[in-house]
Scaffold this active site. Structure first.
Site, mmCIF file in Angstrom:
data_model
loop_
_atom_site.group_PDB
_atom_site.id
_atom_site.type_symbol
_atom_site.label_atom_id
_atom_site.label_comp_id
_atom_site.label_asym_id
_atom_site.label_seq_id
_atom_site.Cartn_x
_atom_site.Cartn_y
_atom_site.Cartn_z
ATOM 1 N N GLU A 757 -31.414 31.324 -9.088
ATOM 2 C CA GLU A 757 -31.303 31.814 -10.465
ATOM 3 C C GLU A 757 -32.434 31.175 -11.240
ATOM 4 O OE1 GLU A 757 -31.056 30.782 -14.123
ATOM 5 O OE2 GLU A 757 -29.312 29.679 -13.373
ATOM 6 N N CYS A 791 -31.180 28.650 -19.068
ATOM 7 C CA CYS A 791 -31.673 29.864 -18.422
ATOM 8 C C CYS A 791 -31.256 31.104 -19.205
ATOM 9 C CB CYS A 791 -31.133 29.953 -16.997
ATOM 10 S SG CYS A 791 -31.519 28.522 -15.979
#
Length: 1016
Positions: A757, A791
């Protein structure tokens, strides 16, 4: 010196059964009293149902458009948003979307109320234009075809304004005073409420303060010669007077807000008005009482009996608040007014408690408990007369009758109702008891501000269980409305609603609970004490395995760990269950490490610890489910087929520095629960946080040295070696860099699965129907919390051009109120970025943006690794070519007809991690969701803080490989599937000891093998 009581403290969410056990025995009155209550309440209910109001009120609207119907919900959303939409295109789309959700065309009303009939006619006519249909004579069909969209828009807006004119006493205080003048022989009391959401900016707070000050002067001049309590009043909302009215900003609030409230109170005293501080959410209760206590302590208010506050009976601390207010009144020798309400933020309170995984709720989960507590609080307030002047705000006939009976007279208290509601009840009450006083709580403000207020009132009073909704429903028999709260509860064990009795304790979101003074003090003291004991102090697990063996030992560890049953994997000293208990028992140590080494604020550090515990809990449960049994597959007679999951071998887990505990422990725990062993490599910037690892997680920790004050990076050779190692059969990567992925692809040997990710250029789209205050809250949280080092953080905000100026101004104003600085300070909102290199990259981007984009906001930053929030407006989205990992927001305006271009721009970035959407148009939301390929989409909320087991997190494209962390498919990626086929019939008749097939379908593979070996 007065004997000032200590600051207010009370259990935040006590057990419902304990409260019920205390309230139930005291709730029963004598039979004669109950009989009088029954007669009074019956008479009031009959008056409500007999009343023929030609204009109509909330009760009539709820009868016609119940919130349990599609029409009622559509009307509520229209009322909340339509009048703030400036452009015709969006308004038409919004109207079509909402009127298409219900059957307004055939919505026949039999109401005699003008408000209901006019609204139903306007909405039905608008629906016919949107969905044309012929009536038998064809007249309506021809008419609507000639009207067109402009007429629909006008009719619908007029219906909303019609509602607004009825539910708001006036758009200005002068209009409200004119409309509120008593008719001949009428005795009226008013409390004026200046409408508006809480302040998000300093400019908002100043505007609200000026509005309150002006209203006090205007009300005072028109008040006449009456004395308290007959004097009019004003209600003040503390969150409207300060842009950061929150517990963690207590020091600032006490310095800045108390003088403002004192100023307004002194103005109220000068005119001898009833000055009421309105109730806030449970999180703000302690802070509100601190502000009120500090204001009351000022000697300039001595001798004035008009100061008051609102107390919410649905809060479990209501009784304790009454005791505290009484102590304040005694200490200062004052008389105080107390408005007792049932509460208007129930849904919000329940959701917040669930998100935080609390042991209970701060509010009651059954309405009968709220009613029971209201009566108990009313009894306590009546007993405190004359030092306390109770004001009972209710539209419940049974509650009114009960209070009347307990009061034993008509003096020393008053009732209150909302403007536009309860008129029939209180008209009848005035006829039966001419000496009973009641006050009307009257909202004052523009239609745009009104409608959010109106929706709250509809939600509060329109629930199926509310008295107002049931009283408006003739199908509900009167005896059902007279059921006593104690008779509905019966026993303490039934005090909590069975569906709401337990918050989401197994999947805690990790939001900090710093609204309580005790929690803030504990988290301030424990990390400080932890630092005093030594900077190099490490958890017990860290001392147990300071360094693991080299990579060659991983295979042997994996085979041994894979042989353990899933339950055993979860309970070994390095397993998921043990990890969770270690985290929770040593949370203060990990919080201190996260703050010192990761630069996290107290709130973010606690969230990281709790998310790590959530991963341990969730993956342990998922592992037992996935690996605890085999799956029997179909097959021919005499043959068994079973599918099992088994670990792959050795995983390399590379820690991300922005979540060095939660994500790192999550990937390690997942690999272990799947039966693998792990080579764990900490992030270069945060090596110490990762050192408390499991004995099953082996590996060298390269360059583990303390991070200096300037936060320089150790070098990265460890991660590269782990990626290139030939014997490493498996690889697990979070926040990975491209060079790691290239090294992995270039290595010889078996194909290595990658779970990654990697962030993205995350966008949010806000159209003209969105509530600006909600957009500001969610943008500031999504873009600037954790210094933008998430993120999922917001990087690119698309705002509809028609409302862009106001929204950008509000976002910039809210960002200006954020405190930047030492992350160990509980009041800090934005801490440092991770290191010098990160700051240099962000500073370079800021410098470039200042030459290429329009700067809307640039906050001040202390010296060191701090980057203040910045807001830049871009000409087009293509100017942002890469992820900017810090507190920098980029804004792009768009026209509503160009929404497709916005979606293409998001698609062209190549990323697909998170997307936010703020809109009240369901068709637009569904179209966006269907169009974009994004891992996590958040509608009408912020876009960070995914909850383990609730919002599985991960992206696609350049944003990751999947599967989603914290989701039901995650553990399967750490395992391989194995099918075992056994011929249970070996060709002899004797094999069929249990009939054809030899073994019953439910037997395990091991059992089948044993039977096969034992057969002759």
């Amino acid at each position: 010196m007065p004997n000032i009581p200590p600051p207010f403290t009370a259990p935040y969410a006590p057990d419902d059964a304990e409260i019920a056990a205390r309230l139930l025995p005291a709730s029963h009155l004598s039979p004669p009293q109950e009989a009088r209550i029954h007669r009074t309440a019956t008479r009031l209910i009959e008056a409500i149902r007999k009343r023929d109001d030609r204009l109509g009120g909330v009760e009539d609207m709820l009868r016609e458009f119940a919130l349990s119907t599609k029409e009622g919900l559509a009307l509520m959303v229209l009322a909340e948003a339509l009048l703030r939409v400036p452009d015709a295109r969006t308004a038409d789309q919004f109207i079509e979307d909402k009127l298409g959700e219900g059957d307004f065309i055939h919505h026949e009303t039999k109401s005699t109320a003008f408000l209901v009939n006019a609204s139903a006619w306007a909405l039905g006519l608008s629906a016919r234009v949107i969905q044309p249909g012929e009536t038998p004579d064809g007249t309506i069909g021809r008419l609507v075809k000639r009207l067109g969209a402009p007429a629909v828009r006008t009719a619908t807006r007029q219906a909303m304004r019609l509602m607004g004119n009825h539910f708001v006493l006036g758009e200005t205080i002068e209009q409200a005073l004119e409309r509120g003048k008593p008719r001949s022989g009428q005795k009226t009391r008013y409390s004026f409420d200046m409408l508006g959401e809480g302040a998000r900016t300093a400019a908002d707070a100043r505007r609200y303060f000026d509005a309150y000050a002006s209203a006090i002067e205007t009300i005072g001049k028109a008040a006449g010669n009456h004395a308290l309590p007959d004097r009019p009043g004003i209600s003040v909302k503390l969150s409207a007077l300060h842009p950061r009215f929150e517990a963690i900003s207590r020091a600032r609030v006490m310095v800045e807000l108390v003088p403002q409230l004192l100023d307004l109170a002194q103005r109220g005293k000068a005119h001898d008005l009833n000055f009421t501080v309105d109730a806030e959410e449970a999180d703000r209760l302690e802070l509100s009482l601190d502000v009120i206590a500090a204001t009351l302590a000022d000697p300039s208010l001595k001798g004035w009996d008009g100061f008051g506050l609102a107390i919410q009976a649905y809060q479990k601390r209501a009784s304790a608040v009454i005791d505290y207010v009484d102590a304040l009144a005694r200490a200062h020798d004052r008389k105080l007014m107390v408005r007792l309400v049932k509460g208007a933020y129930w849904d919000t309170e329940i959701k917040r408690a669930q998100e935080r995984g609390l042991d209970g709720y701060p509010v009651f989960t059954r309405k009968a408990m709220t009613d029971l507590n209201y009566v108990a609080c009313a009894s306590k307030l009546l007993a405190l007369r004359p030092r306390i002047f109770p004001q009972f705000a209710t539209h419940n006939a049974l509650t009114v009758a009960t209070v009347l009976e307990m009061a034993e007279g008509s003096s020393g208290f008053e009732f209150q109702r909302l403007h536009g509601m309860g008129e029939a009840l209180y008209e009848q009450l005035a006829k039966d008891h001419a000496d009973i006083a009641y006050r009307t709580y009257a909202p004052v403000g523009s239609h745009r501000d009104l409608l959010a207020y109106l929706v709250r009132r509809l939600l509060e009073n329109g629930a199926n269980s509310s008295f107002v909704a049931q009283a408006a429903d003739y199908r509900v028999p009167v005896p059902a409305l007279l059921q006593r709260p104690a008779d509905a509860i019966v026993r303490p064990q039934a005090a909590a609603h069975p569906k709401d009795s337990a918050p989401l304790r197994s999947v805690r979101a990790g939001a900090a609970q710093f609204a309580r003074r005790r929690i803030r003090r504990a988290h301030r003291a424990r990390p400080t004490a932890d630092r005093r004991q030594g900077r190099d102090r490490r958890p017990q697990a860290d001392r147990r395995c300071n360094a693991g063996p080299g990579p060659r030992s991983g295979g042997r560890s994996a085979r041994g760990f894979r042989r353990l049953e899933p339950d055993a994997r979860g309970h070994t000293r390095g397993g998921a269950g043990a990890g969770r208990h270690l985290l929770e028992s040593r949370s203060a140590h990990f919080i201190a490490l996260l703050q010192r080494e990761g630069g996290k604020t107290l709130d973010d550090a606690l969230s990281d610890v709790r998310e790590a515990a959530d991963f341990c809990r969730y993956y342990a449960a998922q592992g037992r489910k996935l690996f605890g049994s085999e799956t029997a597959m179909p097959g021919p007679t005499g043959e068994s087929n079973a599918l099992t999951m088994r670990g792959r071998g050795v995983f390399v887990a590379i820690s991300p520095w922005n979540f060095p505990l939660a994500i790192f422990l999550g990937q390690v725990t997942a690999a272990l629960m799947a039966g693998n062993s792990v080579v764990a490599k900490p992030a270069e910037q945060t090596p110490r946080i990762a050192r408390g690892r499991s004995p099953a997680a082996r590996g060298r920790h390269p360059q583990e040295r303390a991070v200096s004050r300037h936060r320089r990076r150790p070098h990265r050779r460890g991660a590269d070696r782990a990626s290139r190692h030939r014997r490493r059969r498996l690889h697990r990567l979070d926040r990975g860099r491209p060079q790691h992925q290239r090294a992995l692809a270039a290595k010889d040997g078996p194909i290595v699965p990658l779970i990654a990710e990697t962030g993205g250029i995350n966008a949010m789209i806000a159209d003209a129907t969105a509530l600006p205050e909600q957009v500001a809250d969610d943008v500031v949280t999504s873009a600037f919390r954790s210094a933008g080092q998430r993120c999922s953080a917001l990087r690119l905000l698309f705002v509809q051009e028609d409302v862009a100026d106001r929204m950008i101004e509000m976002v910039a104003g809210a960002a200006r109120e954020l405190k930047i600085g030492d992350p160990s300070d509980v009041a800090t909102h934005v801490g440092p970025v991770i290191d010098v290199e990160a700051k240099q990259r962000l500073d370079a981007h800021i410098a470039r943006m200042k030459t290429e984009a329009r700067l809307h906001f640039a906050g001040p930053a202390p010296e060191g690794c701090f980057v203040a929030p910045h807001i830049f407006e871009l000409t087009e989205a293509g100017q942002l070519t890469e992820e900017v990992f810090g507190p920098i927001l980029h804004v792009v305006r768009y026209r509503p007809e160009n929404l497709e271009r916005v979606l293409r721009a998001i698609e062209r970035t190549g990323y697909g991690l998170t997307l936010g959407v703020h809109s009240r148009i369901d068709d637009s939301i569904e179209a966006i969701i269907d169009r974009v390929q994004v891992g996590n989409i958040y509608v009408n909320r912020n876009m960070i803080g995914a909850v383990v087991g609730v919002q599985p997190f991960g992206g696609n494209g350049l944003s990751g490989t999947g599967p989603k962390a914290g989701g039901p498919h995650y553990l399967a990626r750490f395992a391989t599937e194995q099918t075992v086929t056994i011929n249970t019939g070996c060709g002899r008749r004797q094999c069929c000891v249990a009939g054809w097939g030899g073994v019953s379908p439910g037997r395990s593979v091991a059992s089948r093998r044993n039977i096969g070996l034992m057969l002759p």
